[in-house]
Design an enzyme around this catalytic site. Structure first.
Site, PDB file in Angstrom:
ATOM      1  N   TYR A  50       0.790  -1.164  -0.016  1.00 29.19           N
ATOM      2  CA  TYR A  50       0.045  -0.155   0.066  1.00 29.19           C
ATOM      3  C   TYR A  50       0.706   1.245  -0.034  1.00 29.19           C
ATOM      4  CZ  TYR A  50      -3.754  -3.099   1.463  1.00 29.19           C
ATOM      5  OH  TYR A  50      -4.931  -4.184   1.344  1.00 29.19           O
ATOM      6  N   PRO A 198     -17.170  -4.810   2.492  1.00 29.41           N
ATOM      7  CA  PRO A 198     -18.580  -5.296   3.165  1.00 29.41           C
ATOM      8  C   PRO A 198     -19.789  -4.197   2.392  1.00 29.41           C
ATOM      9  CG  PRO A 198     -17.042  -4.129   4.582  1.00 29.41           C
ATOM     10  CD  PRO A 198     -16.417  -4.454   3.565  1.00 29.41           C
ATOM     11  N   GLY A 202     -19.514   0.909  -2.348  1.00 26.56           N
ATOM     12  CA  GLY A 202     -20.566   1.849  -2.157  1.00 26.56           C
ATOM     13  C   GLY A 202     -21.944   1.345  -2.600  1.00 26.56           C
ATOM     14  N   LEU A 204     -23.967  -0.895  -1.304  1.00 28.14           N
ATOM     15  CA  LEU A 204     -24.441  -1.249  -0.240  1.00 28.14           C
ATOM     16  C   LEU A 204     -24.426  -0.026   0.863  1.00 28.14           C
ATOM     17  CD1 LEU A 204     -23.539  -4.924   0.171  1.00 28.14           C
ATOM     18  CD2 LEU A 204     -25.732  -3.859  -0.658  1.00 28.14           C
ATOM     19  N   THR A 205     -24.666   1.179   0.457  1.00 30.30           N
ATOM     20  CA  THR A 205     -24.616   2.362   1.157  1.00 30.30           C
ATOM     21  C   THR A 205     -25.769   2.974   0.738  1.00 30.30           C
ATOM     22  OG1 THR A 205     -23.459   3.592  -0.223  1.00 30.30           O
ATOM     23  CG2 THR A 205     -22.191   2.210   1.118  1.00 30.30           C
TER      24      THR A 205
END
Length: 302
Positions: A50, A198, A202, A204-205
């Site tokens: 990263y 999870p 976006g 599931l937002t």
């Protein structure tokens, strides 16, 4: 905050901070990590690749002040070797793993790692050599536990049967429910799942419509764009807070270790924390699950 225990005795918070989105500005990253601490998040997930090590440096610097706490757990990853042209090449060799851990420890400012994870892997890797590297690091006290980050059933199966892994990181959410088929075997080996993605980019937002059009315009997996939109609308009828619904879906599985959320601001992190704590019934989860497709891994099965 619920804490889940790995085989080695390490306790990880059920909501963990995925540090990849922190960026390279220390002053902007620090308040996000501090907000996580304030909200009882104690698991922090990073990787040596990263921002080519800068992420580990930032995470280590911010968490240094908490080194007297025995509940802070840091996990990092190895396997993607940087190349001179700015890219990476895959290297799961024992030599590279045992050399790379030194760099991660230095950047994180630690004398040992809680959790060291293989950042990918294929069935064509020198699997026993890779496993040997992690076992030796564990025996030498350099790491406490190790795991893999993988969505390849053949790789996961091999590590479950031939290694001492304690975690498996995979994308997992209400829509991308492919890991479900592997959960019984994972749980039988007392291994915990680290569920990344999870809220599925976006989708599931509360910004699901925007994400659907911008990131899923061509659909995904067994869904075309229209079907995916219809499915999202359908599960919204059960619970309008899609993030809370997806979190509760993940929490309903015994194999869950931690839900790894990313955040680029303290506000975004705090919204994830609120959604994690929001009460959603198992009946709602079951009803929503019945309205999404049963997905399965279709590659790397042999």
């Amino acid at each position: 905050m619920q804490k889940n225990i790995l085989k080695s005795g390490i306790e990880i918070s059920e909501l963990g901070l995925g540090c990849m989105s922190l960026g390279t500005n220390y002053k902007e990253a620090e308040p996000i990590i501090e907000s996580a601490i304030e909200n009882d998040i104690t698991y922090f997930d990073t990787a040596d690749i990263y921002d080519r090590g800068i992420n580990e440096e930032i995470v280590g610097k911010v968490l240094k002040k908490y080194q007297n706490r025995d509940d802070i757990v840091i996990g990092t990853k190895v396997g993607n070797r940087p190349t001179n042209d700015g890219g990476t090449t895959w290297d799961p060799s024992k030599k590279y793993i045992k050399e790379s851990v030194k760099g991660s420890l230095k950047r994180l400012g630690l004398d040992h790692l809680d959790l060291y994870q293989l950042h990918g892997g294929t069935i064509d890797d020198p699997l026993d050599e890779t496993i040997s590297a992690f076992n030796e690091l564990k025996q030498e006290g350099i790491i406490k536990a190790y795991g893999i980050s993988s969505i390849r059933p053949t790789v996961i199966d091999y590590y479950l049967k031939h290694s001492e892994i304690e975690t498996i990181m995979s994308q997992f959410n209400l829509i991308d429910n492919r890991p479900e088929k592997l959960l019984n075997d994972i749980h039988a080996h007392s291994v915990k799942v680290l569920a990344r993605g999870p809220v599925f980019k976006g989708l599931l937002t509360s910004n699901s419509i925007k994400a659907l059009d911008n990131k899923f315009n061509e659909g995904i997996f067994d869904y075309n764009h229209h079907d995916l939109g219809e499915t999202i609308a359908s599960i919204k009828e059960i619970e309008s807070n899609l993030s809370a619904l997806s979190f509760e879906y993940l929490k309903s599985h015994d194999a869950l270790g931690s839900i790894i959320v990313g955040a680029s601001s303290p506000e975004q992190l705090e919204e994830n924390v609120r959604n994690y704590h929001k009460k959603v019934s198992l009946d709602q989860v079951k009803a929503a699950r019945e309205r999404v497709k049963n997905l399965e891994y279709t590659q790397h099965l042999k």
